[in-house]
Design an enzyme around this catalytic site. Structure first.
Site, PDB file in Angstrom:
ATOM      1  N   GLU A 202      36.275  45.910  26.366  1.00 53.57           N
ATOM      2  CA  GLU A 202      36.147  46.859  27.473  1.00 53.57           C
ATOM      3  C   GLU A 202      35.102  46.519  28.542  1.00 53.57           C
ATOM      4  O   GLU A 202      34.165  47.286  28.789  1.00 53.57           O
ATOM      5  CB  GLU A 202      35.867  48.260  26.914  1.00 53.57           C
ATOM      6  N   GLU A 361      43.475  49.054  21.718  1.00 60.94           N
ATOM      7  CA  GLU A 361      43.027  50.374  21.266  1.00 60.94           C
ATOM      8  C   GLU A 361      43.952  51.439  21.828  1.00 60.94           C
ATOM      9  O   GLU A 361      44.267  51.444  23.018  1.00 60.94           O
ATOM     10  CB  GLU A 361      41.585  50.663  21.709  1.00 60.94           C
TER      11      GLU A 361
END
Length: 539
Positions: A202, A361
């Site tokens: 991320e 995710e």
């Protein structure tokens, strides 16, 4: 020095196994698999094994080695070996395993920070440092047929380290980031338990609505220190020179300029005062830059998989969860998410034939009293169905296995669920698993989970990927390279006992181990265009 470390670890393993009470770590007669036959690569928008057979990575995340405890955190509550076994039994064929750069870098220098002691739950873990513990976990993943994607979740071992926007932080520089990955590549290059590296979790912008380029991950072809595309590409190439068989997963960023130009040293994203010049998405979920500036790995391009993240409104109430989404039925809700988020941020990558995707995710809470719970479950149904619709091109690792994730919950729970041996106060979250994850797991027509190891079956309820052989051209019963009406006639003759001269492996069109009228029906439907893919795995 390395030989001494290896010997020490072997002794620790022997002692640990002898100390284990009430838990058989290595089952009698268990398969000892090769360590170099399960490497994967990309062909078009599919991930395939060494023989060219398509595979589907359907897994979950299990964090802890990125945290200050330097262990799988469920060790606090349960017997971690029992946990690994139920994860395999439930059909999770790959675990995305977060870790921190500083821990990898320490190991590369012969330094082995301690892990939190949970030997009161896990006698086998007593005395193991972080490296020995990690190796012990890998051995047990391997034993039950689970593969691993190693994910640098943060620069530093910190339970909130993922909130830092970049791959550099504190003492971790870009050079250290690259060096840590290259060490990992060299160390694990002969062990296919780890099949992939997710280079950085991320990448995103600095906190607040005023974004500063010098503090934020960007994506272009510049030499800026914060250009994630540059750093990811350079790191991947260094890794692949050492370990050309590893899959490289590269995530996106958070923001991307609508004109494609990063020419603002700062920009305001406030809904009141901002200029609305940038597309926003989840951290790591914005891969719009691939269209303008794709990752170029040259002769290693077949090891690249792009990897977005995506969540529901209980993680953050994005704009696409408002308006029509609130009252939409499931199919309309899925279309809204596709049109407003998925397509332009990342789905175009598989649709345009650029690369397969790993949705690294996804997940969320499925129980409780939150006012957004029903919308969250609608989101989960939408992304679940979208994953199923894009089988083989959209791979995924669900967030998460752990009980410790506050904003998503986990597959382990203390609420309603099924207790399991060794779980102690943990239960398996049947509601979350049965309704959202299970339908997206790779299974054959008999309902058996399909693993990614060619020798070791996936847990007690799964099968191995298959033996070492060339790809089977399912439906081509006479070996002429085509699937047509001739094959249908041959199969009918075989079933009537008039002829035995067919390729029986190619005739088992639902992989149930027998050739019968079901296979004939599948072949007829394939020839009519009602079935688009052979073999026809049951879900």
């Amino acid at each position: 020095m390395k030989r001494l470390i290896t010997l020490s670890f072997s002794l620790v393993m022997v002692v640990a196994l002898l100390m284990t009470s009430g838990m058989q770590i290595f089952a009698e007669g268990s398969v000892v698999a090769p360590t170099d036959d399960d490497w994967l690569h990309v062909e078009g928008t599919n991930i395939v094994d060494k023989y060219g057979n398509k595979v589907w990575l359907t897994g979950a995340n299990w964090f802890g080695f990125n945290c200050r405890e330097r262990m799988l955190l469920d060790s606090y509550h349960s017997n971690i070996i029992a946990d690994i076994e139920i994860v395999a039994d439930k059909g999770i064929n790959v675990v995305r395993l977060p870790i921190a750069t500083d821990l990898l870098y320490a190991w590369s220098r012969g330094q082995y920070p301690p892990s939190t002691d949970t030997s009161y739950n896990n006698a086998a873990l007593e005395g193991l440092n972080s490296f020995e513990l990690f190796s012990f976990m890998l051995e047990n993943f391997k034993r039950v047929g689970i593969k691993v994607i190693l994910d640098v979740h943060s620069a530093e071992t910190d339970n909130m380290g993922h909130t830092a926007p970049l791959w550099v932080n504190g003492n971790i520089t870009e050079d250290i980031f690259k060096a840590a990955w290259v060490w990992a590549a060299n160390y694990y290059k002969n062990d296919d338990t780890i099949i992939g590296f997710d280079l950085k979790n991320e990448p995103h912008t600095n906190a607040g609505t005023l974004k500063i380029l010098s503090q934020s991950a960007i994506w272009d072809d510049s030499s800026r220190p914060t250009n994630w595309k540059r750093v990811a590409q350079e790191t991947a190439l260094e890794i692949l020179k050492v370990h050309p068989n590893i899959l490289i997963f590269i995530e996106g960023v958070e923001m991307y300029p609508k004109d494609g130009l990063w020419d603002d040293e700062s920009f305001d994203t406030s809904p009141w005062t901002g200029s609305n010049d940038y597309f926003g998405n989840w951290w790591g979920g914005n891969l719009r830059g691939v269209k303008d500036h794709p990752i170029q790995l040259g002769k290693y391009q077949s090891q690249l998989v792009y990897s977005p993240h995506d969540y529901g409104p209980m993680v953050f109430e994005q704009e696409w969860f408002k308006g029509n989404f609130i009252t939409a039925g499931d199919e309309q809700a899925k279309n809204i998410l596709y049109e407003q988020c998925w397509r332009d941020n990342w789905a175009f990558i598989m649709e345009d034939g650029i690369s397969p995707l790993l949705l690294g995710e996804w997940g969320g809470l499925t129980e409780g009293e939150d006012k957004l719970l029903e919308l969250n479950k609608k989101y989960l149904r939408s992304i679940r169905d979208y994953i199923i619709e894009n089988k083989y091109t959209l791979h995924h690792t669900f967030w998460c296995i752990n009980i410790d994730s506050a904003d998503t919950g986990g597959l382990f729970t203390r609420g309603e669920g099924t207790a399991f041996p060794g779980g102690r106060d943990l239960k398996w979250n049947d509601n979350k698993y049965d309704n959202y994850l299970l339908p997206t797991l790779w299974r054959n027509s008999q309902g058996k989970f399909i693993g990614l190891d060619h020798k070791i079956p996936l847990g007690k309820n799964g099968v191995a990927l298959g033996g070492g052989s060339a790809p089977v051209n399912y439906g081509d019963l006479n070996g002429d390279g085509q699937v047509n009406s001739t094959d249908s006639i041959l199969l009918k003759s075989y079933l009537l006992g008039l002829s035995q001269n067919i390729d029986t492996e190619a005739a088992d069109l639902n992989l149930d181990g027998s050739i019968n009228s079901i296979d004939f029906t599948i072949l007829k439907r394939y020839l009519l265009g009602l079935v688009t893919e052979l073999p026809l795995y049951g879900n």
